[in-house]
Design a protein around this motif. Structure first.
Motif, PDB file in Angstrom:
ATOM      1  N   THR A   9       0.832  -1.218   0.000  1.00 50.17           N
ATOM      2  CA  THR A   9       0.000   0.000   0.000  1.00 50.17           C
ATOM      3  C   THR A   9       0.866   1.269   0.000  1.00 50.17           C
ATOM      4  OG1 THR A   9      -0.296  -0.356   2.357  1.00 50.17           O
ATOM      5  CG2 THR A   9      -2.185  -0.829   0.977  1.00 50.17           C
ATOM      6  N   ILE A  10       1.994   1.197   0.722  1.00 51.76           N
ATOM      7  CA  ILE A  10       2.871   2.376   0.747  1.00 51.76           C
ATOM      8  C   ILE A  10       3.463   2.618  -0.649  1.00 51.76           C
ATOM      9  CG2 ILE A  10       4.906   3.453   1.813  1.00 51.76           C
ATOM     10  CD1 ILE A  10       4.324   1.755   4.332  1.00 51.76           C
ATOM     11  N   ASP A  11       3.858   1.526  -1.299  1.00 58.54           N
ATOM     12  CA  ASP A  11       4.417   1.657  -2.654  1.00 58.54           C
ATOM     13  C   ASP A  11       3.376   2.199  -3.635  1.00 58.54           C
ATOM     14  OD1 ASP A  11       6.939   0.928  -2.008  1.00 58.54           O
ATOM     15  OD2 ASP A  11       6.784  -1.147  -2.705  1.00 58.54           O
ATOM     16  N   VAL A  12       2.142   1.740  -3.495  1.00 53.39           N
ATOM     17  CA  VAL A  12       1.077   2.237  -4.378  1.00 53.39           C
ATOM     18  C   VAL A  12       0.842   3.723  -4.087  1.00 53.39           C
ATOM     19  CG1 VAL A  12      -1.369   2.032  -5.018  1.00 53.39           C
ATOM     20  CG2 VAL A  12      -0.015  -0.021  -4.637  1.00 53.39           C
ATOM     21  N   TYR A  13       0.832   4.058  -2.800  1.00 55.33           N
ATOM     22  CA  TYR A  13       0.639   5.462  -2.399  1.00 55.33           C
ATOM     23  C   TYR A  13       1.747   6.353  -2.976  1.00 55.33           C
ATOM     24  CZ  TYR A  13       0.893   9.549   0.654  1.00 55.33           C
ATOM     25  OH  TYR A  13       0.992  10.828   1.127  1.00 55.33           O
ATOM     26  N   ARG A  14       2.956   5.844  -2.951  1.00 59.43           N
ATOM     27  CA  ARG A  14       4.091   6.627  -3.447  1.00 59.43           C
ATOM     28  C   ARG A  14       4.243   6.542  -4.969  1.00 59.43           C
ATOM     29  NH1 ARG A  14       8.788   4.749   0.821  1.00 59.43           N
ATOM     30  NH2 ARG A  14       8.181   6.089   2.559  1.00 59.43           N
ATOM     31  N   ASN A  15       3.316   5.850  -5.603  1.00 60.15           N
ATOM     32  CA  ASN A  15       3.364   5.607  -7.048  1.00 60.15           C
ATOM     33  C   ASN A  15       4.612   4.827  -7.460  1.00 60.15           C
ATOM     34  OD1 ASN A  15       0.927   6.950  -7.623  1.00 60.15           O
ATOM     35  ND2 ASN A  15       1.992   8.928  -7.475  1.00 60.15           N
ATOM     36  N   ASN A  16       5.112   4.028  -6.548  1.00 67.36           N
ATOM     37  CA  ASN A  16       6.260   3.174  -6.878  1.00 67.36           C
ATOM     38  C   ASN A  16       5.823   1.815  -7.398  1.00 67.36           C
ATOM     39  OD1 ASN A  16       8.044   5.100  -6.073  1.00 67.36           O
ATOM     40  ND2 ASN A  16       8.323   4.288  -4.006  1.00 67.36           N
ATOM     41  N   ALA A  17       4.543   1.503  -7.218  1.00 65.52           N
ATOM     42  CA  ALA A  17       4.038   0.202  -7.684  1.00 65.52           C
ATOM     43  C   ALA A  17       2.606   0.373  -8.155  1.00 65.52           C
ATOM     44  CB  ALA A  17       4.081  -0.806  -6.542  1.00 65.52           C
ATOM     45  N   PRO A  18       2.220  -0.405  -9.172  1.00 64.54           N
ATOM     46  CA  PRO A  18       0.821  -0.316  -9.605  1.00 64.54           C
ATOM     47  C   PRO A  18      -0.078  -1.088  -8.637  1.00 64.54           C
ATOM     48  CG  PRO A  18       1.992  -1.952 -10.903  1.00 64.54           C
ATOM     49  CD  PRO A  18       2.986  -1.378  -9.957  1.00 64.54           C
ATOM     50  N   ALA A  19      -1.351  -0.711  -8.596  1.00 62.26           N
ATOM     51  CA  ALA A  19      -2.289  -1.462  -7.746  1.00 62.26           C
ATOM     52  C   ALA A  19      -2.645  -2.767  -8.452  1.00 62.26           C
ATOM     53  CB  ALA A  19      -3.542  -0.645  -7.517  1.00 62.26           C
ATOM     54  N   GLU A  20      -2.776  -3.817  -7.679  1.00 66.45           N
ATOM     55  CA  GLU A  20      -3.130  -5.115  -8.263  1.00 66.45           C
ATOM     56  C   GLU A  20      -4.649  -5.250  -8.295  1.00 66.45           C
ATOM     57  OE1 GLU A  20      -1.476  -7.599  -9.812  1.00 66.45           O
ATOM     58  OE2 GLU A  20      -3.541  -8.298 -10.059  1.00 66.45           O
ATOM     59  N   ARG A  21      -5.199  -5.551  -9.469  1.00 62.71           N
ATOM     60  CA  ARG A  21      -6.660  -5.627  -9.598  1.00 62.71           C
ATOM     61  C   ARG A  21      -7.194  -7.025  -9.337  1.00 62.71           C
ATOM     62  NH1 ARG A  21      -8.334  -0.901 -11.185  1.00 62.71           N
ATOM     63  NH2 ARG A  21      -6.714   0.485 -11.944  1.00 62.71           N
ATOM     64  N   HIS A  22      -6.305  -8.005  -9.436  1.00 62.91           N
ATOM     65  CA  HIS A  22      -6.748  -9.397  -9.258  1.00 62.91           C
ATOM     66  C   HIS A  22      -6.619  -9.781  -7.774  1.00 62.91           C
ATOM     67  CE1 HIS A  22      -7.088 -13.680  -9.709  1.00 62.91           C
ATOM     68  NE2 HIS A  22      -7.289 -13.561 -11.020  1.00 62.91           N
ATOM     69  N   LEU A  23      -7.759  -9.939  -7.117  1.00 62.92           N
ATOM     70  CA  LEU A  23      -7.732 -10.219  -5.670  1.00 62.92           C
ATOM     71  C   LEU A  23      -6.980 -11.519  -5.359  1.00 62.92           C
ATOM     72  CD1 LEU A  23      -8.620  -9.646  -2.733  1.00 62.92           C
ATOM     73  CD2 LEU A  23     -10.771 -10.779  -3.239  1.00 62.92           C
ATOM     74  N   GLY A  24      -7.213 -12.541  -6.154  1.00 62.84           N
ATOM     75  CA  GLY A  24      -6.582 -13.843  -5.901  1.00 62.84           C
ATOM     76  C   GLY A  24      -5.074 -13.763  -5.989  1.00 62.84           C
ATOM     77  N   LYS A  25      -4.593 -13.075  -7.009  1.00 64.30           N
ATOM     78  CA  LYS A  25      -3.141 -12.971  -7.184  1.00 64.30           C
ATOM     79  C   LYS A  25      -2.529 -12.091  -6.089  1.00 64.30           C
ATOM     80  CE  LYS A  25      -3.256 -14.209 -11.991  1.00 64.30           C
ATOM     81  NZ  LYS A  25      -3.272 -13.799 -13.392  1.00 64.30           N
ATOM     82  N   PHE A  26      -3.283 -11.068  -5.685  1.00 62.87           N
ATOM     83  CA  PHE A  26      -2.784 -10.239  -4.588  1.00 62.87           C
ATOM     84  C   PHE A  26      -2.742 -11.072  -3.291  1.00 62.87           C
ATOM     85  CE2 PHE A  26      -3.461  -7.357  -0.978  1.00 62.87           C
ATOM     86  CZ  PHE A  26      -2.285  -6.619  -1.094  1.00 62.87           C
ATOM     87  N   ALA A  27      -3.778 -11.889  -3.100  1.00 65.72           N
ATOM     88  CA  ALA A  27      -3.821 -12.747  -1.907  1.00 65.72           C
ATOM     89  C   ALA A  27      -2.618 -13.690  -1.894  1.00 65.72           C
ATOM     90  CB  ALA A  27      -5.122 -13.541  -1.880  1.00 65.72           C
ATOM     91  N   LEU A  28      -2.243 -14.162  -3.083  1.00 63.64           N
ATOM     92  CA  LEU A  28      -1.076 -15.049  -3.162  1.00 63.64           C
ATOM     93  C   LEU A  28       0.207 -14.272  -2.853  1.00 63.64           C
ATOM     94  CD1 LEU A  28       0.239 -17.748  -3.777  1.00 63.64           C
ATOM     95  CD2 LEU A  28       0.129 -17.213  -6.208  1.00 63.64           C
ATOM     96  N   TYR A  29       0.271 -13.031  -3.290  1.00 66.86           N
ATOM     97  CA  TYR A  29       1.443 -12.193  -2.982  1.00 66.86           C
ATOM     98  C   TYR A  29       1.618 -12.072  -1.459  1.00 66.86           C
ATOM     99  CZ  TYR A  29       3.691  -7.812  -1.696  1.00 66.86           C
ATOM    100  OH  TYR A  29       4.456  -6.876  -1.062  1.00 66.86           O
ATOM    101  N   VAL A  30       0.524 -11.915  -0.742  1.00 70.36           N
ATOM    102  CA  VAL A  30       0.615 -11.749   0.721  1.00 70.36           C
ATOM    103  C   VAL A  30       0.954 -13.079   1.401  1.00 70.36           C
ATOM    104  CG1 VAL A  30      -0.652 -11.030   2.816  1.00 70.36           C
ATOM    105  CG2 VAL A  30      -1.014  -9.814   0.667  1.00 70.36           C
ATOM    106  N   SER A  31       0.530 -14.193   0.784  1.00 69.04           N
ATOM    107  CA  SER A  31       0.609 -15.462   1.523  1.00 69.04           C
ATOM    108  C   SER A  31       1.500 -16.530   0.884  1.00 69.04           C
ATOM    109  CB  SER A  31      -0.804 -16.026   1.680  1.00 69.04           C
ATOM    110  OG  SER A  31      -1.326 -16.325   0.389  1.00 69.04           O
ATOM    111  N   PHE A  32       2.286 -16.192  -0.105  1.00 67.07           N
ATOM    112  CA  PHE A  32       3.086 -17.189  -0.842  1.00 67.07           C
ATOM    113  C   PHE A  32       3.872 -18.070   0.150  1.00 67.07           C
ATOM    114  CE2 PHE A  32       6.966 -17.922  -3.676  1.00 67.07           C
ATOM    115  CZ  PHE A  32       6.363 -18.953  -4.359  1.00 67.07           C
ATOM    116  N   PHE A  33       3.566 -19.365   0.182  1.00 64.30           N
ATOM    117  CA  PHE A  33       3.992 -20.185   1.319  1.00 64.30           C
ATOM    118  C   PHE A  33       5.495 -20.309   1.564  1.00 64.30           C
ATOM    119  CE2 PHE A  33       3.814 -23.590  -1.886  1.00 64.30           C
ATOM    120  CZ  PHE A  33       4.926 -24.341  -1.574  1.00 64.30           C
ATOM    121  N   PRO A  34       6.366 -20.330   0.527  1.00 67.48           N
ATOM    122  CA  PRO A  34       7.780 -20.486   0.887  1.00 67.48           C
ATOM    123  C   PRO A  34       8.306 -19.365   1.789  1.00 67.48           C
ATOM    124  CG  PRO A  34       7.468 -20.984  -1.423  1.00 67.48           C
ATOM    125  CD  PRO A  34       6.175 -20.394  -0.922  1.00 67.48           C
ATOM    126  N   GLN A  35       7.746 -18.149   1.620  1.00 68.94           N
ATOM    127  CA  GLN A  35       8.297 -17.052   2.427  1.00 68.94           C
ATOM    128  C   GLN A  35       7.261 -16.464   3.390  1.00 68.94           C
ATOM    129  OE1 GLN A  35       5.935 -14.602   0.396  1.00 68.94           O
ATOM    130  NE2 GLN A  35       7.655 -13.298   0.969  1.00 68.94           N
TER     131      GLN A  35
END
Lengths: 329, 483
Positions: B136-162
């Protein structure tokens, strides 16, 4: 995946499995603990006399079967109540042998979390323990890995056992064992220990747990062991083995002994096969020369204790006989 | 589910096999299910925390893109920070703050005290919250685009190896990889397996072995003195490093097999020649997180001028927070404070030290200068670890005090020399340092890969069985899980 890579990968996995099998089988055949435990099993199978006394427990249990007639010492290193229960169940339900008395070790260290979580020599114990049942009792699925470990990876993490086995192979020509008892603690004496307190402290830290001094699983299996004895009409005597003064003082700093034994007594006294506890923990406080280390008697100490135990059992039996006569009157 | 468990040895190959046998468009679904299942194996209901963080940050991210008004954007990012940090505070720090307030009130003989809650710390909460918050900070700073796909964003937050112990990935690095799943690669499979094996070696053979001696000392601080405590603390430095970097290697190796490249989290930190150098090499994903989102966010420029006193103050604040990130205890606060203050001192004395090196001629020998720097840095890090490892502030102080008591030195040395595990652990640490040094000069993996197949296979299989035979196989948790 290319065909060449798939073949190579499968070959490599095959190589790993092959080496694993060789190591696993070699360890099972070579490990001194396995050899000793298997020899004990062998002697028990061959035991044809009347079985009056069966002793269970870990290395603290040092009953000399030469001195106590018609006895078998079936205790093994680091054995806990969970393992003892499954072994006893096997004996009573499948071997056709039934002891008159079970002499069960009942030290402060027999009940805590640390002994409950010791899973050594799984390659030996898999033939007795129902790991699925144990995993349910402990509510811990990871226990099932102990079965896998015992079955396929017996050597894993056991380099010390290999080291010990090599030393034993060099030093020991043949294993001296009589009805499960093995007189072997003669190569050092606690009386010569320069820092008895520190040694005792180290050992106490290793085997005792203060927070969980009466582990739930141990409690469960202790109760099951008493039930099993009740069902098969086996009398139970609990034994607190002798300790050095230093060790006793250190262990009492960790475990609330009175509280623990009240709980133990509450469970045991629910069964009429329970004959009482022979408490020898302070018997040789002034005799460090009878000890191998802070919590193990040496050969001399074991002999003296067994003689004392023999007398106490005789006294108990004559008391029982007296009670029976009075009851008949 | 621990990496060093049989469950993972079944779970991971099953996920890999399924992953490469389904169409690309469903890969994220499989990984999301696997990741939630992985997390739920600890405490199923805590997966709701990950879902909640995901939903909050997903919608705030979308709103941030739509919203042009600066004030509202600020409000949205503040909301994300409050929700995330609030959750962290509630689960991780509530009891610490309550206890601290109770202690202060107690010191003034007050009868008022707040209750201590029975809260089980969710595994890896500090990691997934920081990962989500960085988005969210990166999106706020315009350093990253917002992710529109909820599932893929959910995977970004929870990717099991890390998921439970990092590395803390940025959305700009992980999300593109999630969106474009890689095809199966033989090279990546082999390389990932090698990395995992190396991680298992560090964890099982080194960290868990050293941990036995470290625990023996740190769980009974009043019973030890002098060389025993010093050695335990030095070995703890290596235990911590082997444990955490071992975890990272297994995480990176697992991800690599699946086609994901995670960031390098450790770069031979034990060879750091200054504290600044150390933090550039140690837990890099956390250090850079605090640098980007805390240190540089605090004000230190007035007009067009950098105000150094403000920057130094910010440095201390950042390290205090970084200490606190590790755990809700005063020992971690002190750990952070030591590093913050020493970093400031290191920076402001830089010129004086350079002059001293020139004056004494030390600067002429790079080796001598680096060795001195390395010894000083390692000693300082070790001292700070007295606070990091001890169970309480009182224990740390007692251990520090007793470290200077050498009255039982000969007895302690005799004990250490008799302890095979300690000696073997030390030997393995030396081996680790040598291999890492060699690898920094020449890529050992590549060197082995160029050998004939028989040599390669002998080395790989030999190492597998070395780890199995000499590893401490009690499924000990990774230290950083508790953070």
């Amino acid at each position: 995946m290319s065909r060449k890579f798939a073949i190579r990968f499968a070959l490599f996995v095959g190589l790993i499995l092959l080496i694993n099998t060789i190591l696993d089988q070699s360890f099972k055949a070579f490990s001194v603990h396995n050899i000793l435990n298997e020899k004990m099993d062998e002697q028990f199978t061959e035991y044809n006399d009347t079985l009056k006394f069966l002793a269970l427990g870990n290395s603290h249990n040092c009953i000399n079967t030469h001195i106590l007639d018609k006895s078998f010492n079936y205790g093994s290193p680091s054995e806990n109540y969970i393992q003892s229960y499954y072994k006893l169940k096997h004996i009573l339900e499948t071997t056709g042998k039934k002891p008159e008395y079970l002499l069960l070790q009942s030290d402060l260290s027999s009940y805590g979390e640390k002994i409950s979580n010791r899973y050594e020599y799984n390659s030996y114990w898999i033939k007795y323990i129902d790991y699925i049942e144990l995993a349910k009792v402990k509510d811990d699925k990871s226990i099932l890995t102990k079965w896998i470990e015992g079955k396929f990876f017996s050597y894993a993490g056991n380099y010390k056992d290999i080291q010990l086995s090599i030393v034993y192979r060099i030093k020991m020509k043949n294993i001296e064992m009589y009805n499960g008892y093995r007189p072997h603690r003669d190569y050092k004496n606690f009386a010569d220990e320069p820092n008895k307190r520190k040694t005792a402290w180290n050992k106490a830290q290793l085997i005792l747990s203060g927070d969980v001094y009466f582990d739930e699983a141990i409690k469960h299996y202790f109760d099951k062991m008493m039930q099993l004895c009740q069902e098969h009409n086996v009398k139970v005597i609990l034994i607190r083995y002798p300790l050095t003064r230093e060790f006793d003082e250190e262990e009492k700093k960790i475990v609330p002994a009175d509280k623990l034994y009240t709980e133990v007594e509450n469970i045991a006294s629910r069964y009429n096969i329970y004959q009482g506890t022979f408490d020898y923990h302070n018997l040789y406080f002034d005799n460090p020369e009878y000890f191998f280390d802070p919590d193990h008697l040496n050969i001399q100490g074991s002999d003296l204790l067994t003689q004392r135990l023999k007398k106490d059992i005789e006294a108990l039996e004559s008391n029982l006989a007296e009670k029976n006569i009075l009851a008949l009157d | 589910m621990l990496f060093n468990s049989i469950e993972y040895l079944i779970f991971f190959p099953a996920v890999v096999a399924l992953y490469f046998s389904i169409p690309d468009k469903w890969k994220w679904v499989l990984l999301l299910i696997a990741s939630y299942a992985f997390y739920m194996s600890w405490k199923a209901e805590y997966v709701l925390l990950i879902m909640f963080t995901t939903l909050v940050d997903y919608f705030i991210g979308l709103q941030l893109v739509k919203e042009k008004e600066k004030k509202k954007r600020k409000f949205l990012v503040a909301l994300s920070i409050i929700v995330n940090i609030g959750m962290l505070a509630g689960f991780k720090y509530l009891n610490f703050f309550t206890q601290s307030v109770n202690d202060v009130l107690g010191a003034f003989n007050s009868n008022v005290s707040s209750p201590i809650w029975d809260i089980l710390l969710p595994v890896g909460i500090s990691f997934f919250i920081f990962q989500s918050l960085s988005y969210t900070i990166d999106v706020y700073r315009n350093n990253a685009p917002a992710e529109r796909h909820l599932g893929k964003f959910a995977l970004y937050v929870s990717f099991f190896p890390q998921l439970v112990a990092g590395p803390i990935e940025r959305s700009t690095s992980l999300l593109p990889q999630i969106k474009k799943p890689a095809k199966f690669s033989e090279e990546r499979l082999v390389s990932g397996l090698k990395l995992m094996l190396w991680g298992f070696f560090k964890k099982l053979v080194i960290a868990d072995r050293l941990g036995m001696f470290v625990n023996y000392v740190y769980e009974n601080p009043s019973q030890h003195a002098g060389i025993t405590i010093i050695l335990a603390t030095v070995l703890f430095a290596f235990q911590l490093y082997s444990d955490f970097s071992g975890y990272t290697d297994i995480a990176r190796g697992s991800a690599r097999i699946l086609g994901y490249e995670l960031m390098i989290n450790f770069n031979r930190p034990m060879t750091a020649t200054s504290l600044r150098d150390f933090w550039n090499r140690w837990h890099i994903s956390l250090t850079t997180w605090f640098r980007d989102y805390v240190l540089y966010s605090l004000p230190y420029i007035k007009g067009n001028q950098v105000k150094y006193h403000l920057f130094y103050r910010n440095l201390v604040i950042t390290f205090l927070l970084m200490g606190l990130w590790h755990g809700a205890s005063w020992t971690f606060v002190i750990f952070g404070l030591i590093h913050g203050v020493m970093l400031v001192l290191e920076t402001i004395t830089e010129k004086a030290r350079t002059s001293l090196y020139d004056y004494t001629g030390i600067s002429k020998s790079a080796t001598l200068k680096n060795t001195l720097g390395l010894l000083f840095t390692f000693s300082l890090v070790t001292v700070s670890l007295y606070f990091f490892r001890a169970n309480s502030l009182a224990d740390s102080l007692l251990l520090l005090k007793n470290s200077l008591d050498f009255s039982t030195m000969s007895e302690a040395i005799a004990y250490i020399l008799k302890s095979n595990e300690v000696l073997f652990g030390i030997l393995m640490v030396i081996g680790l340092l040598i291999i890492e040094h060699m690898h920094s000069k020449r890529n050992i993996i590549e060197a082995i890969a160029s050998k004939p197949i028989m040599v390669r296979w002998s080395l790989y299989s030999g190492f597998v069985f070395f780890v199995l035979l000499f590893g401490v196989l009690h499924e000990n948790k990774f230290i950083y899980f508790q953070f």
